[in-house]
Motif scaffolding. Structure first.
Motif, PDB file in Angstrom:
ATOM      1  N   TYR A  26       9.601  -3.644 -17.301  1.00 22.14           N
ATOM      2  CA  TYR A  26       9.694  -3.430 -15.681  1.00 22.14           C
ATOM      3  C   TYR A  26       9.383  -1.937 -15.845  1.00 22.14           C
ATOM      4  CZ  TYR A  26      10.477  -8.189 -14.909  1.00 22.14           C
ATOM      5  OH  TYR A  26      10.378  -9.721 -14.753  1.00 22.14           O
ATOM      6  N   LYS A  27       8.904  -1.304 -14.825  1.00 18.64           N
ATOM      7  CA  LYS A  27       8.909   0.005 -15.025  1.00 18.64           C
ATOM      8  C   LYS A  27      10.266   0.639 -14.123  1.00 18.64           C
ATOM      9  CE  LYS A  27       3.896   1.408 -14.925  1.00 18.64           C
ATOM     10  NZ  LYS A  27       2.981   1.983 -14.271  1.00 18.64           N
ATOM     11  N   ALA A  34       0.830  -1.193   0.090  1.00 18.21           N
ATOM     12  CA  ALA A  34       0.017   0.016  -0.115  1.00 18.21           C
ATOM     13  C   ALA A  34       0.834   1.250   0.042  1.00 18.21           C
ATOM     14  CB  ALA A  34      -0.804   0.005   1.147  1.00 18.21           C
ATOM     15  N   ALA A  35       0.327   2.306  -0.408  1.00 14.82           N
ATOM     16  CA  ALA A  35       1.058   3.624  -0.542  1.00 14.82           C
ATOM     17  C   ALA A  35       1.069   4.275   0.965  1.00 14.82           C
ATOM     18  CB  ALA A  35       0.347   4.627  -1.290  1.00 14.82           C
ATOM     19  N   HIS A  36       2.278   4.913   1.107  1.00 17.20           N
ATOM     20  CA  HIS A  36       2.234   5.644   2.325  1.00 17.20           C
ATOM     21  C   HIS A  36       1.855   7.027   2.070  1.00 17.20           C
ATOM     22  CE1 HIS A  36       5.008   2.695   4.302  1.00 17.20           C
ATOM     23  NE2 HIS A  36       5.634   2.444   3.378  1.00 17.20           N
ATOM     24  N   PRO A  37       1.354   7.787   3.294  1.00 16.07           N
ATOM     25  CA  PRO A  37       0.841   7.194   4.467  1.00 16.07           C
ATOM     26  C   PRO A  37      -0.523   6.577   4.399  1.00 16.07           C
ATOM     27  CG  PRO A  37       0.277   9.560   4.197  1.00 16.07           C
ATOM     28  CD  PRO A  37       1.137   9.431   2.907  1.00 16.07           C
ATOM     29  N   GLN A  38      -0.495   5.512   5.411  1.00 18.65           N
ATOM     30  CA  GLN A  38      -1.682   4.777   5.380  1.00 18.65           C
ATOM     31  C   GLN A  38      -2.984   5.750   5.674  1.00 18.65           C
ATOM     32  OE1 GLN A  38      -1.683   1.643   4.218  1.00 18.65           O
ATOM     33  NE2 GLN A  38       0.645   1.600   3.816  1.00 18.65           N
ATOM     34  N   PRO A  39      -4.167   5.503   5.205  1.00 17.07           N
ATOM     35  CA  PRO A  39      -5.351   5.873   5.990  1.00 17.07           C
ATOM     36  C   PRO A  39      -5.508   5.448   7.179  1.00 17.07           C
ATOM     37  CG  PRO A  39      -5.889   3.965   4.265  1.00 17.07           C
ATOM     38  CD  PRO A  39      -4.181   4.266   4.314  1.00 17.07           C
ATOM     39  N   PRO A  40      -6.158   6.126   7.961  1.00 17.63           N
ATOM     40  CA  PRO A  40      -6.621   5.633   9.400  1.00 17.63           C
ATOM     41  C   PRO A  40      -7.376   4.598   9.360  1.00 17.63           C
ATOM     42  CG  PRO A  40      -7.658   7.728   9.043  1.00 17.63           C
ATOM     43  CD  PRO A  40      -6.794   7.550   7.771  1.00 17.63           C
ATOM     44  N   PRO A  41      -7.179   3.732  10.341  1.00 16.24           N
ATOM     45  CA  PRO A  41      -8.010   2.523  10.256  1.00 16.24           C
ATOM     46  C   PRO A  41      -9.227   2.802  10.403  1.00 16.24           C
ATOM     47  CG  PRO A  41      -6.120   2.627  12.230  1.00 16.24           C
ATOM     48  CD  PRO A  41      -6.202   4.065  11.496  1.00 16.24           C
ATOM     49  N   ALA A  70      10.711   1.497   0.632  1.00 20.80           N
ATOM     50  CA  ALA A  70       9.925   2.698   0.548  1.00 20.80           C
ATOM     51  C   ALA A  70       9.950   3.345  -0.619  1.00 20.80           C
ATOM     52  CB  ALA A  70      10.530   3.586   1.807  1.00 20.80           C
ATOM     53  N   LYS A  71      10.971   3.301  -1.284  1.00 20.75           N
ATOM     54  CA  LYS A  71      10.928   4.252  -2.687  1.00 20.75           C
ATOM     55  C   LYS A  71      10.272   3.691  -3.693  1.00 20.75           C
ATOM     56  CE  LYS A  71      14.806   7.431  -1.280  1.00 20.75           C
ATOM     57  NZ  LYS A  71      16.019   7.881  -1.531  1.00 20.75           N
ATOM     58  N   ILE A  72      10.089   2.346  -3.843  1.00 20.25           N
ATOM     59  CA  ILE A  72       9.557   1.474  -4.548  1.00 20.25           C
ATOM     60  C   ILE A  72       7.993   1.795  -4.454  1.00 20.25           C
ATOM     61  CG2 ILE A  72       8.773  -0.787  -5.512  1.00 20.25           C
ATOM     62  CD1 ILE A  72      11.727  -1.758  -4.902  1.00 20.25           C
ATOM     63  N   ALA A  73       7.728   1.844  -3.041  1.00 20.12           N
ATOM     64  CA  ALA A  73       6.076   1.903  -2.828  1.00 20.12           C
ATOM     65  C   ALA A  73       5.899   3.493  -3.011  1.00 20.12           C
ATOM     66  CB  ALA A  73       6.188   1.786  -1.214  1.00 20.12           C
ATOM     67  N   TRP A  74       6.716   4.377  -2.895  1.00 14.62           N
ATOM     68  CA  TRP A  74       6.386   5.949  -3.402  1.00 14.62           C
ATOM     69  C   TRP A  74       6.119   5.735  -4.997  1.00 14.62           C
ATOM     70  CZ3 TRP A  74       8.369   8.792  -7.236  1.00 14.62           C
ATOM     71  CH2 TRP A  74       7.912   9.865  -7.204  1.00 14.62           C
ATOM     72  N   ALA A  75       7.014   4.999  -5.800  1.00 18.41           N
ATOM     73  CA  ALA A  75       6.856   5.138  -7.176  1.00 18.41           C
ATOM     74  C   ALA A  75       5.533   4.541  -7.691  1.00 18.41           C
ATOM     75  CB  ALA A  75       7.988   4.196  -7.787  1.00 18.41           C
ATOM     76  N   ARG A  76       5.067   3.606  -6.885  1.00 21.13           N
ATOM     77  CA  ARG A  76       3.750   2.888  -7.237  1.00 21.13           C
ATOM     78  C   ARG A  76       2.667   3.789  -6.819  1.00 21.13           C
ATOM     79  NH1 ARG A  76       3.354  -3.564  -5.292  1.00 21.13           N
ATOM     80  NH2 ARG A  76       4.483  -4.446  -7.193  1.00 21.13           N
ATOM     81  N   ALA A  77       2.731   4.465  -5.702  1.00 22.59           N
ATOM     82  CA  ALA A  77       1.489   5.453  -5.334  1.00 22.59           C
ATOM     83  C   ALA A  77       1.566   6.612  -6.096  1.00 22.59           C
ATOM     84  CB  ALA A  77       1.857   5.675  -3.845  1.00 22.59           C
ATOM     85  N   ASN A  78       2.922   7.053  -6.906  1.00 24.40           N
ATOM     86  CA  ASN A  78       2.940   8.321  -7.571  1.00 24.40           C
ATOM     87  C   ASN A  78       3.288   7.969  -9.101  1.00 24.40           C
ATOM     88  OD1 ASN A  78       2.675  10.620  -5.355  1.00 24.40           O
ATOM     89  ND2 ASN A  78       3.706   8.961  -4.528  1.00 24.40           N
ATOM     90  N   ASP A  79       2.530   7.306  -9.807  1.00 29.76           N
ATOM     91  CA  ASP A  79       3.069   6.825 -11.155  1.00 29.76           C
ATOM     92  C   ASP A  79       3.291   8.076 -12.082  1.00 29.76           C
ATOM     93  OD1 ASP A  79       3.197   4.339 -12.844  1.00 29.76           O
ATOM     94  OD2 ASP A  79       1.906   5.472 -13.940  1.00 29.76           O
TER      95      ASP A  79
END
Length: 573
Positions: free
Chosen positions: A467-468, A77-84, A524-533
């Motif tokens: 691959y991206k 999942a992308a950071h930051p996470q939504p509240p529970p 963390a940076k792979i997660a950032w790239a996924r969340a900010n295509d």
């Protein structure tokens, strides 16, 4: 090589400096001058961040702040996470782009990357008097012999005329030494040349006489012939001289130049190394950490602690000299003056001055060179069709393996990261080859090869197109594949403890994603790239266009010419 068309915004900029370029030249170009002024301002800010002091670098862009310091959770999942318990918004079918939207977006991204290059090119001196005066302003010296020929050479080939601050920085210690005693530079080169006659230790002494390069009788390096071919393109503009060139991938001159910049300048010490470029410590970690030796500098801790860099900890190949010797090399350990707030950006830093080598382009970065890693065909997969996964294939070459020390080497760390359950689906990485020569004393090869599934199976380079995200990670030194990866259509994540000739030109977070040498921020940076295509795509395209339009074979030649001008000026008539 095909270039994307110029943007309509950039055409007036080129018209100011390109005589045959269509567009306004005398009248109606006020708007173009304003754009040029702003562009120059932006370019100056970027360069200022690169070159002035360890605390003057560019900060991490605000868009990265939430992702940079947070560890990767492994959830995908992308950071930051939504509240529970937070409700997820209902999907909106109108948010999904059409094929036309995707094509228009890609064209816009490329146009933006091209416009940035147009501004850079438009900022170059438009006349020889301008180029000469700007050189003097930067250096405090008159342009060296051959500068006018360099200007014509660069203009003819579409190279940068200025922007070689890294060249001036690398030669600064030698200019400082020359200031203490005129003729020091030439004398030191000749002393070293004499010591290398019987055993060159991978250092070529090339003589330039009457405008031609003379090949040494003893074959010193793998690149004999390649360098001569490059230098002969402009040797007629150089004085007669001798140049020392390191044929190894590793930096060789272990000398802390900081003392030379005392006021008044410190006299450079006389040579004490009886066999220069032959010092091969059994353990480079012990060598660099030895508190007793006074002739050994301490590497900058900002490149990662000693244990993070195989070349510093347990180099598989290291033949040093501890004398101050002018020698041209392909890489040296990263220094705060060559990066943009390097520690914060994840690329090392910390003010080190441990290696005094002068950087030049290696043959690995000439597209027409046998040494270059080439793709058999261009990228044929659209960005939106590539997998959002980080891809790497490579060999075990890193440091010399003793016991379990290999577990600290970045390539082995990478495979260990991929094996963690929480990282499944983020990494497609494999070690494809094993270097027997790196495994001798206290090294049991078979269990390591089995544990890391090192089969020796070679895969096509073009698999990277699927691959991206692509990773460039050090072996014993630099990998040599960086520029090829930038051109390949993937977003490059670069983990390195080294600086190369192009380091000041390629800006972290603008042309590539920097990763710490220990890979601690990779997930963390792979997660950032996924969340900010969209932003990831913009960085990818900026890096690709810069590599295609600026980092050309012609530009490599111009860089060599700029280096040889400084060498010739220090050598004297």
């Amino acid at each position: 090589m095909s270039y994307a068309p110029e943007s309509t915004v950039a055409r007036p900029l080129l018209a100011l400096t390109t005589p045959n370029h269509p567009g306004p030249r005398r009248r109606g170009n006020r708007r173009a001058r304003v754009i040029l002024f702003v562009g120059l301002g932006v370019f100056t800010v970027l360069l200022g961040g690169m070159y002035f002091g360890p605390s003057a670098g560019l900060p991490i862009p605000e868009r990265f702040a939430p992702y940079y310091a947070q560890p990767h959770t492994g959830s995908g999942a992308a950071h930051p996470q939504p509240p529970p318990g937070a409700a997820k918004p209902a999907p909106n079918p109108n948010e999904f782009p059409t094929a036309a939207d995707v094509a228009a977006s890609a064209e816009k991204v490329t146009a933006g990357a091209d416009a940035a290059i147009d501004i850079l090119l438009a900022s170059q001196p438009s006349s020889l008097p301008s180029a000469r005066s700007r050189y003097s302003l930067r250096t405090g010296r008159n342009p060296p012999r051959g500068f006018d020929a360099f200007y014509a050479f660069a203009k003819e080939r579409g190279c940068l005329v200025e922007g070689y601050t890294a060249v001036e920085r690398d030669f600064a210690p030698f200019w400082r030494a020359e200031k203490t005693r005129k003729g020091w530079f030439r004398e030191r080169v000749r002393v070293m040349e004499g010591k290398l006659v019987n055993d060159a230790h991978g250092v070529a002494a090339l003589a330039i006489r009457d405008g031609k390069v003379q090949r040494p009788e003893n074959g010193a390096t793998y690149f004999d012939g390649d360098w001569e071919n490059t230098i002969n393109k402009f040797a007629s503009s150089l004085p007669s001289l001798t140049v020392l060139i390191n044929g190894r991938d590793e930096p060789r001159v272990v000398f802390d130049v900081a003392g030379l910049f005392d006021d008044p300048p410190t006299q450079p010490p006389a040579p004490t190394d009886p066999n220069p470029f032959a010092l091969s410590p059994p353990s480079t970690g012990a060598f660099f950490a030895d508190p007793v030796r006074k002739d050994v500098c301490r590497p900058a801790r900002g490149v990662g602690v000693l244990e993070d860099v195989p070349f510093l900890l347990s180099a598989s190949s290291a033949e040093f000299t501890t004398d101050l010797v002018p020698v041209l090399s392909m890489a040296k350990t990263v220094d705060a003056s060559t990066t943009v707030d390097a520690t914060a950006a994840g690329m090392g830093g910390g003010g080190g001055s441990c290696f005094a080598d002068v950087l030049v382009p290696g043959e690995f970065y000439y597209r027409n060179s046998w040494w270059a890693g080439k793709f058999d065909y261009p990228n044929n997969i659209k960005w939106e069709d590539k997998k959002p996964v980080l891809y790497w294939r490579g060999e075990s070459n890193g440091g010399h393996i003793r016991g379990t020390i290999y577990k600290t080497f970045p390539r082995f760390r990478l495979i260990d990261l991929a094996a963690l359950p929480e990282n499944q689906g983020f990494l497609d990485v494999r070690m494809t080859g094993w270097h027997e020569s790196h495994c001798t004393d206290d090294c049991d090869a078979e269990p390591i090869k089995k544990a890391y599934n090192i089969s020796g199976k070679v895969v096509p380079r073009e698999d990277a197109y699927k691959y991206k995200y692509l990773l460039d990670v050090d072996g014993n030194t630099f990998s040599g594949r960086y520029l090829g990866l930038l051109r390949s259509g993937g977003l490059v994540f670069k983990s390195t403890a080294f600086t190369e000739f192009f380091t000041p030109w390629l800006v972290p977070f603008e042309h590539f994603i920097p990763v710490r040498p220990d890979l601690s921020d990779l997930m963390a940076k792979i997660a950032w790239a996924r969340a900010n295509d969209a932003e990831a795509r913009r960085i990818q395209e900026a890096g690709r266009v810069f590599a295609e339009r600026i980092l050309t074979d012609a530009q490599n030649d111009c860089y060599w010419f700029a280096v040889m001008l400084e060498w010739g000026a220090l050598w004297g008539e």
